[in-house]
Design an enzyme around this catalytic site. Structure first.
Site, PDB file in Angstrom:
ATOM      1  N   LYS A  17       0.859  -1.179   0.089  1.00  0.00           N
ATOM      2  CA  LYS A  17       0.003  -0.158   0.083  1.00  0.00           C
ATOM      3  C   LYS A  17       0.905   1.235   0.011  1.00  0.00           C
ATOM      4  O   LYS A  17       1.778   1.347   0.928  1.00  0.00           O
ATOM      5  CB  LYS A  17      -0.901  -0.067   1.044  1.00  0.00           C
ATOM      6  CG  LYS A  17      -1.710   1.224   1.684  1.00  0.00           C
ATOM      7  CD  LYS A  17      -1.384   1.581   2.929  1.00  0.00           C
ATOM      8  CE  LYS A  17      -0.205   2.204   3.210  1.00  0.00           C
ATOM      9  NZ  LYS A  17       0.127   2.926   4.701  1.00  0.00           N
ATOM     10  N   PRO A 104       9.677  -5.080   3.238  1.00  0.00           N
ATOM     11  CA  PRO A 104      10.290  -4.773   4.662  1.00  0.00           C
ATOM     12  C   PRO A 104       9.086  -4.358   5.694  1.00  0.00           C
ATOM     13  O   PRO A 104       8.144  -4.074   5.295  1.00  0.00           O
ATOM     14  CB  PRO A 104      10.987  -3.679   4.151  1.00  0.00           C
ATOM     15  CG  PRO A 104      10.723  -3.114   2.902  1.00  0.00           C
ATOM     16  CD  PRO A 104      10.113  -4.317   2.043  1.00  0.00           C
ATOM     17  N   VAL A 105       9.392  -4.927   7.068  1.00  0.00           N
ATOM     18  CA  VAL A 105       8.523  -4.888   7.983  1.00  0.00           C
ATOM     19  C   VAL A 105       8.562  -3.554   8.766  1.00  0.00           C
ATOM     20  O   VAL A 105       9.802  -2.731   8.553  1.00  0.00           O
ATOM     21  CB  VAL A 105       8.778  -5.785   8.984  1.00  0.00           C
ATOM     22  CG1 VAL A 105       8.078  -5.960  10.288  1.00  0.00           C
ATOM     23  CG2 VAL A 105       8.523  -7.429   8.547  1.00  0.00           C
ATOM     24  N   ALA A 106       7.405  -3.141   9.149  1.00  0.00           N
ATOM     25  CA  ALA A 106       7.335  -1.658   9.814  1.00  0.00           C
ATOM     26  C   ALA A 106       7.954  -0.669   8.856  1.00  0.00           C
ATOM     27  O   ALA A 106       8.868   0.421   9.120  1.00  0.00           O
ATOM     28  CB  ALA A 106       7.933  -1.736  11.200  1.00  0.00           C
ATOM     29  N   SER A 107       7.353  -0.443   7.586  1.00  0.00           N
ATOM     30  CA  SER A 107       8.004   0.189   6.571  1.00  0.00           C
ATOM     31  C   SER A 107       7.163   1.400   6.002  1.00  0.00           C
ATOM     32  O   SER A 107       7.603   1.874   4.924  1.00  0.00           O
ATOM     33  CB  SER A 107       8.697  -0.499   5.976  1.00  0.00           C
ATOM     34  OG  SER A 107       8.011  -1.193   4.773  1.00  0.00           O
ATOM     35  N   ILE A 109       4.416   0.880   4.347  1.00  0.00           N
ATOM     36  CA  ILE A 109       3.612   0.263   2.915  1.00  0.00           C
ATOM     37  C   ILE A 109       2.781  -0.682   3.350  1.00  0.00           C
ATOM     38  O   ILE A 109       2.200  -1.548   2.337  1.00  0.00           O
ATOM     39  CB  ILE A 109       4.949   0.067   1.823  1.00  0.00           C
ATOM     40  CG1 ILE A 109       5.862  -1.013   2.398  1.00  0.00           C
ATOM     41  CG2 ILE A 109       5.431   1.113   0.997  1.00  0.00           C
ATOM     42  CD1 ILE A 109       6.837  -1.504   1.256  1.00  0.00           C
ATOM     43  N   GLY A 111       2.510  -3.523   4.958  1.00  0.00           N
ATOM     44  CA  GLY A 111       2.969  -5.066   4.898  1.00  0.00           C
ATOM     45  C   GLY A 111       2.008  -5.801   5.648  1.00  0.00           C
ATOM     46  O   GLY A 111       1.252  -6.773   5.219  1.00  0.00           O
ATOM     47  N   ASP A 146      -5.287   0.550   8.549  1.00  0.00           N
ATOM     48  CA  ASP A 146      -4.913   0.410   7.244  1.00  0.00           C
ATOM     49  C   ASP A 146      -5.327  -0.727   6.406  1.00  0.00           C
ATOM     50  O   ASP A 146      -5.342  -1.172   5.188  1.00  0.00           O
ATOM     51  CB  ASP A 146      -3.405   0.274   6.920  1.00  0.00           C
ATOM     52  CG  ASP A 146      -2.920   1.695   6.882  1.00  0.00           C
ATOM     53  OD1 ASP A 146      -3.496   2.737   6.635  1.00  0.00           O
ATOM     54  OD2 ASP A 146      -1.830   1.854   6.779  1.00  0.00           O
TER      55      ASP A 146
END
Ligand code: C5P
Length: 293
Positions: A17, A104-107, A109, A111, A146
């Site tokens: 996202k 990637p985690v906590a980024s 977008i 995830g 989200d």
């Protein structure tokens, strides 16, 4: 819950996202922030497979698997399965979910949110149990602000705390390059570090952007109101943005969500070459590219 066909299995791309614009327009008494955001879902994402099994099981593999350090039970995917069963009034489905974690985690977008939303869609198809739109939306919102927007991976305008959704504009054929400096950023910390919480919403948007130039011209009137706060906590974001801005084939560079991932918009024919150039200069960054929609 036993499934009708043991051979049934499905795979889906859980698309990233990306907030092309993210305006923060206020704050609710409970601390959640009010947003006005244009959200898109490029052809870049995690891979999620679901198949019938003897018990509920989650397997995680892929380049970012080891960054998901918490207990499996805390993973939004399993929470989505259990909440779905409860809402639908069925036994917990006996399924094996295999997540190939490529984002990637906590980024910034989405995830975890896109994985949860994709789980809900896959579960409906596999069990043949469909929630009505309102129930599905309410369930998604309990999993995260989200998650509802990720249920329909198409351009959308997101308002409220994230749950008020309306269709976004048609987008031109173009490319996007995503870059993350491999530094995790905490969303609550970024919101806390914001200096101004009352900002103007986005200008009225056309129903269709015919060209990349017209999309960029509109987006230049927009902002990501979390960008400065995220940069203050994670200076690498400033470096990523200046690298994207220095690339002449990139028409617009901005941070997505609460960071640290930033994006650059470009002509579709240039995406691979830009990705290659950035990889050579920054072999330690995560970089992905593809069509914007
Ligand atoms: O709901 P989600 O887990 O995505 O949100 C993570 C955190 O981001 C929340 O705990 C909250 O601190 C912050 N947030 C916010 N306003 C929003 C969405 C998230 O303040 N609209």
């Amino acid at each position: 819950m036993a499934l009708a066909s043991k051979s049934s299995s499905r795979v889906e791309l859980a698309r990233a996202k990306v907030n092309l614009a993210l305006h923060i327009t206020g704050r609710q008494p409970d601390g959640y922030h009010l947003l006005d955001s244009l959200v898109v879902f490029p052809q870049i994402g995690d891979r999620l497979a679901i198949e019938a099994a003897d018990a509920l099981e989650l397997r995680i593999e892929g380049p970012f698997a080891r960054d998901l350090t918490g207990p499996a039970e805390d993973n939004l995917i399993l929470k989505a399965v259990r909440s779905f069963a409860e809402k639908a009034g069925i036994d917990v489905p006996q399924v094996r979910l295999t997540l190939t974690k490529r984002l990637p985690v906590a980024s910034g977008i989405g995830g975890g949110s896109t994985d949860a939303a994709t789980t809900l869609r896959l579960l409906e198809d596999l069990t043949g149990t469909y929630l009505d739109d309102e129930d599905q939306h309410a369930l998604a919102l309990t999993l995260g602000a989200d998650v509802p927007v990720c249920l329909f991976p198409e351009p959308q305008i997101m308002r409220g705390i994230g749950g008020d959704l309306s269709p976004g504009p048609d987008l031109p054929t173009c490319g996007i390059v995503l870059v993350n400096p491999r530094v995790g950023v905490s969303t609550p910390e970024v919101f806390k570090a914001m200096e101004r919480r009352e900002n103007a919403p986005m200008d009225l948007m056309p129903e269709k952007f015919e060209t990349l130039a017209s999309l960029v011209a509109y987006l230049e009137t927009c902002r990501n109101d979390l960008q400065d706060a995220a940069k203050s906590l994670c200076p690498e974001i400033g470096l990523v943005l200046s690298e994207l801005e220095a690339e002449p084939r990139i028409n617009l560079a901005r941070m997505s969500g609460s960071g640290a991932t930033c994006f650059g918009l470009c002509e579709l024919r240039d995406t691979m070459e830009i990705e290659r150039t950035l990889r050579v200069a920054h072999p330690d960054w995560w970089i992905a590219s593809g069509p914007l929609s």
